[in-house]
Design a protein around this motif. Sequence first.
Motif, short mmCIF file in Angstrom:
data_model
loop_
_atom_site.label_atom_id
_atom_site.label_comp_id
_atom_site.label_asym_id
_atom_site.label_seq_id
_atom_site.Cartn_x
_atom_site.Cartn_y
_atom_site.Cartn_z
N ILE A 1 34.57 -11.61 15.74
CA ILE A 1 33.87 -10.65 16.60
C ILE A 1 33.23 -11.41 17.74
O ILE A 1 32.47 -12.35 17.53
N GLN A 2 33.55 -11.00 18.96
CA GLN A 2 32.96 -11.58 20.16
C GLN A 2 31.55 -11.00 20.30
O GLN A 2 31.39 -9.80 20.51
N MET A 3 30.54 -11.82 20.14
CA MET A 3 29.14 -11.36 20.15
C MET A 3 28.50 -11.42 21.54
O MET A 3 27.35 -11.02 21.70
N GLU A 4 29.22 -11.94 22.53
CA GLU A 4 28.64 -12.08 23.86
C GLU A 4 28.03 -10.76 24.35
O GLU A 4 28.68 -9.72 24.29
N LYS A 5 26.78 -10.84 24.76
CA LYS A 5 25.98 -9.73 25.28
C LYS A 5 25.51 -8.74 24.21
O LYS A 5 24.86 -7.76 24.53
N TRP A 6 25.85 -8.95 22.93
CA TRP A 6 25.26 -8.12 21.88
C TRP A 6 23.76 -8.37 21.90
O TRP A 6 23.29 -9.42 22.36
N ILE A 7 22.99 -7.42 21.38
CA ILE A 7 21.53 -7.52 21.42
C ILE A 7 20.94 -7.39 20.03
O ILE A 7 21.28 -6.48 19.28
N LEU A 8 20.04 -8.33 19.70
CA LEU A 8 19.20 -8.25 18.51
C LEU A 8 17.81 -7.89 19.01
O LEU A 8 17.33 -8.51 19.95
N ARG A 9 17.18 -6.87 18.42
CA ARG A 9 15.87 -6.46 18.91
C ARG A 9 14.94 -6.07 17.78
O ARG A 9 15.38 -5.79 16.68
N ASP A 10 13.66 -6.05 18.11
CA ASP A 10 12.65 -5.58 17.16
C ASP A 10 12.17 -4.20 17.57
O ASP A 10 12.62 -3.65 18.59
N LYS A 11 11.27 -3.62 16.78
CA LYS A 11 10.78 -2.27 17.03
C LYS A 11 10.03 -2.18 18.37
O LYS A 11 10.08 -1.16 19.04
N THR A 12 9.33 -3.25 18.75
CA THR A 12 8.56 -3.27 19.98
C THR A 12 9.45 -3.29 21.21
O THR A 12 9.08 -2.80 22.26
N GLY A 13 10.62 -3.89 21.09
CA GLY A 13 11.53 -3.97 22.22
C GLY A 13 11.88 -5.37 22.67
O GLY A 13 12.58 -5.56 23.65
N ILE B 1 20.69 -4.56 15.44
CA ILE B 1 21.73 -5.24 16.22
C ILE B 1 22.55 -4.16 16.94
O ILE B 1 22.88 -3.13 16.35
N HIS B 2 22.82 -4.42 18.22
CA HIS B 2 23.51 -3.44 19.07
C HIS B 2 24.72 -4.09 19.72
O HIS B 2 24.63 -5.22 20.22
N ARG B 3 25.82 -3.34 19.76
CA ARG B 3 27.05 -3.83 20.39
C ARG B 3 26.90 -3.80 21.91
O ARG B 3 26.28 -2.89 22.46
N SER B 4 27.47 -4.76 22.62
CA SER B 4 27.29 -4.87 24.06
C SER B 4 28.03 -3.79 24.86
O SER B 4 27.52 -3.30 25.85
N SER B 5 29.22 -3.41 24.43
CA SER B 5 30.05 -2.52 25.24
C SER B 5 29.42 -1.15 25.46
O SER B 5 29.52 -0.59 26.53
N ASP B 6 28.75 -0.61 24.45
CA ASP B 6 28.17 0.73 24.59
C ASP B 6 26.74 0.80 24.04
O ASP B 6 26.17 1.87 23.95
N LEU B 7 26.17 -0.35 23.70
CA LEU B 7 24.82 -0.46 23.13
C LEU B 7 24.65 0.35 21.85
O LEU B 7 23.55 0.71 21.47
N LYS B 8 25.78 0.61 21.17
CA LYS B 8 25.72 1.33 19.90
C LYS B 8 24.99 0.48 18.86
O LYS B 8 25.24 -0.72 18.73
N LYS B 9 24.07 1.13 18.12
CA LYS B 9 23.36 0.43 17.04
C LYS B 9 24.33 0.22 15.89
O LYS B 9 24.91 1.16 15.37
N ILE B 10 24.50 -1.03 15.48
CA ILE B 10 25.45 -1.39 14.44
C ILE B 10 24.77 -1.45 13.08
O ILE B 10 25.31 -0.98 12.09
N ASP B 11 23.57 -2.04 13.02
CA ASP B 11 22.86 -2.16 11.75
C ASP B 11 21.37 -2.32 12.01
O ASP B 11 20.97 -2.77 13.08
N THR B 12 20.57 -1.94 11.01
CA THR B 12 19.12 -2.13 11.08
C THR B 12 18.61 -2.64 9.73
O THR B 12 19.27 -2.47 8.71
N CYS B 13 17.44 -3.25 9.78
CA CYS B 13 16.77 -3.70 8.58
C CYS B 13 15.27 -3.55 8.82
O CYS B 13 14.75 -4.07 9.81
N SER B 14 14.59 -2.83 7.94
CA SER B 14 13.15 -2.60 8.08
C SER B 14 12.41 -3.16 6.87
O SER B 14 12.97 -3.26 5.79
N TRP B 15 11.14 -3.48 7.08
CA TRP B 15 10.30 -3.97 5.99
C TRP B 15 8.86 -3.58 6.27
O TRP B 15 8.50 -3.23 7.38
N GLY B 16 8.07 -3.63 5.21
CA GLY B 16 6.63 -3.40 5.31
C GLY B 16 5.90 -4.66 4.89
O GLY B 16 6.50 -5.72 4.78
#
Length: 148
Positions: free
Chosen positions: A64-76, A124-139
């Motif tokens: 998978i070509q990860m170039e321009k994919w985005i990893l982000r937190d809840k704050t942005g 984690i979001h895909r670069s081509s369409d910024l589609k959210k691929i996966d999330t992980c939350s914790w308290g």
Amino acid sequence: MRLLLRTAAATLTAAALIGMPAQAAAPAVQIIKVYYDSPGKDTRSSTSLNAEYVVLKNTTRKPIQMEKWILRDKTGYKYRFLALVLKPGKTVTVRTGAGDDGTSTVYWNRGQYVWNNDGDTASIHRSSDLKKIDTCSWGRGRAWTHCP
């Protein structure tokens, strides 16, 4: 043999009709671990910042070509991947602090922490369409979480 096949097909059809949940496919790139509370005092040293990290895994049989994919937190806060090909079944660790990027570890190069110790969400979001691929939350809890 035909009776056995008919019985199995009827059982599967009945399960679908009564709304039994289907097994969801794993996302192509999955967040498998977040270490959100680096050990010791939060000194913002390189060692401390790099002990805060996210591990992503390619769950497919294709690179998978990860170039321009985005990893982000809840704050942005966003980490945008540079040229990285994640090979099938392999992982990449995204560390908060500074370092030299490689094929299995990349660095956010931040001077402060990203992941909140009392709860947050990594996505984690895909670069081509910024589609959210996966999330992980914790308290609030221990210093890390495994993501299903």
